[in-house]
Write an enzyme that holds these catalytic residues in place. Structure first.
Site, PDB file in Angstrom:
ATOM      1  N   GLY A   1     -11.354 -14.989  32.856  1.00  0.00           N
ATOM      2  CA  GLY A   1     -10.489 -16.086  32.378  1.00  0.00           C
ATOM      3  C   GLY A   1     -11.100 -17.259  31.545  1.00  0.00           C
ATOM      4  O   GLY A   1     -11.805 -16.899  30.521  1.00  0.00           O
ATOM      5  N   ASP A  21      -5.982 -21.792  23.001  1.00  0.00           N
ATOM      6  CA  ASP A  21      -7.009 -21.589  23.743  1.00  0.00           C
ATOM      7  C   ASP A  21      -8.074 -22.721  23.796  1.00  0.00           C
ATOM      8  O   ASP A  21      -8.216 -23.220  22.788  1.00  0.00           O
ATOM      9  CB  ASP A  21      -7.915 -20.524  22.724  1.00  0.00           C
ATOM     10  CG  ASP A  21      -9.264 -19.963  23.223  1.00  0.00           C
ATOM     11  OD1 ASP A  21      -9.889 -20.728  24.094  1.00  0.00           O
ATOM     12  OD2 ASP A  21      -9.796 -18.915  22.554  1.00  0.00           O
ATOM     13  N   ILE A  22      -8.435 -23.242  24.722  1.00  0.00           N
ATOM     14  CA  ILE A  22      -9.094 -24.310  25.080  1.00  0.00           C
ATOM     15  C   ILE A  22     -10.399 -24.463  24.274  1.00  0.00           C
ATOM     16  O   ILE A  22     -11.011 -25.522  23.879  1.00  0.00           O
ATOM     17  CB  ILE A  22      -9.383 -24.450  26.503  1.00  0.00           C
ATOM     18  CG1 ILE A  22      -9.798 -26.017  26.609  1.00  0.00           C
ATOM     19  CG2 ILE A  22     -10.561 -23.853  27.090  1.00  0.00           C
ATOM     20  CD1 ILE A  22      -9.301 -26.473  28.300  1.00  0.00           C
ATOM     21  N   ASN A  56     -16.364 -21.249  39.361  1.00  0.00           N
ATOM     22  CA  ASN A  56     -16.330 -20.969  40.875  1.00  0.00           C
ATOM     23  C   ASN A  56     -17.588 -22.097  41.518  1.00  0.00           C
ATOM     24  O   ASN A  56     -18.337 -22.634  40.585  1.00  0.00           O
ATOM     25  CB  ASN A  56     -16.751 -19.731  41.185  1.00  0.00           C
ATOM     26  CG  ASN A  56     -17.747 -19.224  40.255  1.00  0.00           C
ATOM     27  OD1 ASN A  56     -19.066 -19.507  40.442  1.00  0.00           O
ATOM     28  ND2 ASN A  56     -17.637 -18.174  39.220  1.00  0.00           N
ATOM     29  N   ASP A  89     -13.106 -19.617  32.291  1.00  0.00           N
ATOM     30  CA  ASP A  89     -14.674 -19.701  32.468  1.00  0.00           C
ATOM     31  C   ASP A  89     -15.395 -18.911  31.432  1.00  0.00           C
ATOM     32  O   ASP A  89     -16.246 -19.134  30.741  1.00  0.00           O
ATOM     33  CB  ASP A  89     -14.976 -19.494  33.688  1.00  0.00           C
ATOM     34  CG  ASP A  89     -15.918 -20.406  34.046  1.00  0.00           C
ATOM     35  OD1 ASP A  89     -16.339 -21.344  33.521  1.00  0.00           O
ATOM     36  OD2 ASP A  89     -16.720 -19.874  35.128  1.00  0.00           O
ATOM     37  N   TYR A 136      -7.411 -17.368  40.897  1.00  0.00           N
ATOM     38  CA  TYR A 136      -7.425 -17.996  42.389  1.00  0.00           C
ATOM     39  C   TYR A 136      -5.790 -18.152  42.882  1.00  0.00           C
ATOM     40  O   TYR A 136      -5.816 -18.605  44.264  1.00  0.00           O
ATOM     41  CB  TYR A 136      -8.041 -19.568  42.296  1.00  0.00           C
ATOM     42  CG  TYR A 136      -9.438 -19.468  42.153  1.00  0.00           C
ATOM     43  CD1 TYR A 136     -10.303 -18.304  42.245  1.00  0.00           C
ATOM     44  CD2 TYR A 136     -10.445 -20.633  42.246  1.00  0.00           C
ATOM     45  CE1 TYR A 136     -11.657 -18.272  42.383  1.00  0.00           C
ATOM     46  CE2 TYR A 136     -11.593 -20.561  42.311  1.00  0.00           C
ATOM     47  CZ  TYR A 136     -12.295 -19.400  42.446  1.00  0.00           C
ATOM     48  OH  TYR A 136     -13.647 -19.225  42.544  1.00  0.00           O
TER      49      TYR A 136
HETATM   50  N1  APR Z   1      -7.905 -21.248  27.386  1.00  0.00           N
HETATM   51  C1  APR Z   1      -7.382 -21.968  28.094  1.00  0.00           C
HETATM   52  N2  APR Z   1      -6.700 -21.306  29.274  1.00  0.00           N
HETATM   53  C2  APR Z   1      -7.176 -19.959  29.406  1.00  0.00           C
HETATM   54  C3  APR Z   1      -7.915 -19.501  28.757  1.00  0.00           C
HETATM   55  C4  APR Z   1      -8.533 -19.988  27.212  1.00  0.00           C
HETATM   56  N3  APR Z   1      -9.304 -19.564  26.695  1.00  0.00           N
HETATM   57  N4  APR Z   1      -8.206 -18.117  29.500  1.00  0.00           N
HETATM   58  C5  APR Z   1      -7.442 -18.210  30.205  1.00  0.00           C
HETATM   59  N5  APR Z   1      -6.817 -19.322  30.659  1.00  0.00           N
HETATM   60  C6  APR Z   1      -5.697 -19.462  31.639  1.00  0.00           C
HETATM   61  C7  APR Z   1      -5.293 -18.642  32.608  1.00  0.00           C
HETATM   62  O1  APR Z   1      -4.274 -17.839  31.821  1.00  0.00           O
HETATM   63  C8  APR Z   1      -4.915 -19.501  33.664  1.00  0.00           C
HETATM   64  O2  APR Z   1      -3.416 -19.724  33.297  1.00  0.00           O
HETATM   65  O3  APR Z   1      -6.499 -20.518  32.494  1.00  0.00           O
HETATM   66  C9  APR Z   1      -5.813 -20.514  33.637  1.00  0.00           C
HETATM   67  C10 APR Z   1      -6.593 -20.374  34.879  1.00  0.00           C
HETATM   68  O4  APR Z   1      -6.988 -19.014  35.142  1.00  0.00           O
HETATM   69  P1  APR Z   1      -8.474 -18.726  35.691  1.00  0.00           P
HETATM   70  O5  APR Z   1      -9.318 -18.617  34.571  1.00  0.00           O
HETATM   71  O6  APR Z   1      -8.402 -17.311  36.284  1.00  0.00           O
HETATM   72  O7  APR Z   1      -9.295 -19.772  36.564  1.00  0.00           O
HETATM   73  P2  APR Z   1      -8.861 -19.844  38.255  1.00  0.00           P
HETATM   74  O8  APR Z   1      -7.482 -19.387  38.873  1.00  0.00           O
HETATM   75  O9  APR Z   1      -9.187 -21.350  38.550  1.00  0.00           O
HETATM   76  O10 APR Z   1      -9.914 -19.033  38.743  1.00  0.00           O
HETATM   77  C11 APR Z   1     -11.317 -19.290  38.735  1.00  0.00           C
HETATM   78  O11 APR Z   1     -11.986 -17.211  37.915  1.00  0.00           O
HETATM   79  O12 APR Z   1     -13.305 -16.592  35.987  1.00  0.00           O
HETATM   80  C12 APR Z   1     -13.284 -17.067  37.293  1.00  0.00           C
HETATM   81  O13 APR Z   1     -15.503 -18.194  37.356  1.00  0.00           O
HETATM   82  C13 APR Z   1     -13.956 -18.411  37.420  1.00  0.00           C
HETATM   83  O14 APR Z   1     -14.338 -17.626  39.825  1.00  0.00           O
HETATM   84  C14 APR Z   1     -13.692 -18.596  38.904  1.00  0.00           C
HETATM   85  C15 APR Z   1     -12.245 -18.361  38.965  1.00  0.00           C
END
Ligand code: APR
Length: 179
Positions: free
Chosen positions: A38, A16-17, A30, A40, A130
């Site tokens: 996710g 978890d980042i 976004n 974010d 995305y």
């Molecule tokens: N730590 C690390 N990675 C994570 C975490 C976390 N706590 N939570 C989720 N992920 C991973 C997901 O499993 C995926 O592999 O981050 C990666 C990116 O997924 P998303 O968060 O859905 O990002 P993205 O595909 O770029 O979509 C962005 O989603 O939440 C919204 O505001 C955001 O609208 C934007 C969109």
């Protein structure tokens, strides 16, 4: 897994980042910087509501770019900045998605250097909601980091990829082996 390069290193971990102690944490935002689910959602929860206020005052960020804010409550872990990187929505690959993804990583790295960060953690941008295919995204992410470290001489930069699930980690591992 870790690869050392002239001006830094690239490390892959399953994590978890929001738990990492690095100078800059990148979130997959976004273009309206409105927060979301996710990674974010996790970053906004960990940093606290002042992060969304800071995003509101910036207003937005173009796809393929990134902006920096304070890390607010994540500062308790020693994090100095949150970098809000906006990756592309996957639309089949013909709408410049690969370039936009690379630019989201490259801009984040540039900001980290400008702000004298010695470590930065990325999630896998665009491969969740995305829909960017992970087998295409992982090599692009890693190549962008490698080229940055090779072409922009500066202080050592530790780049960590905090990958949330095993499948994403494994895809990044095989891409790093082939880098
Ligand atoms: N730590 C690390 N990675 C994570 C975490 C976390 N706590 N939570 C989720 N992920 C991973 C997901 O499993 C995926 O592999 O981050 C990666 C990116 O997924 P998303 O968060 O859905 O990002 P993205 O595909 O770029 O979509 C962005 O989603 O939440 C919204 O505001 C955001 O609208 C934007 C969109």
């Amino acid at each position: 897994m870790e690869k050392r390069l002239a001006d830094g290193s690239i490390e892959l971990i399953q994590a978890d980042i929001t738990g990492l102690q690095v100078d800059a944490i990148v979130t997959a935002a976004n273009s309206g910087l409105r927060g979301g689910g996710g990674v974010d959602g996790a970053v906004h929860r960990a940093a606290g509501p002042r992060l969304l206020e800071a995003c509101r005052s910036i207003g937005g960020c173009q796809t393929g770019s990134a902006v920096a804010t304070d890390a607010f409550n994540l500062g308790q872990n020693g994090v100095k900045y949150v970098l809000h990187a906006v990756g592309p929505v996957w639309r089949g690959g013909t709408q410049s998605e690969p370039n936009l993804l690379r630019n989201a990583y490259a801009t984040s790295l540039k900001i980290a250097r400008e702000k004298k960060c010695s470590s930065i953690a990325f999630p896998s941008i665009s491969t969740g909601v995305y829909g960017f295919p992970i087998d295409k995204a992982a090599p692009l992410a890693l190549l962008t980091c490698k080229e940055f470290l090779e072409s922009e001489p500066g202080d050592l930069l530790r780049i960590v990829f905090a990958l949330f699930d095993q499948a994403t980690l494994e895809t990044f591992e095989s891409a790093l082996n082939n880098l």
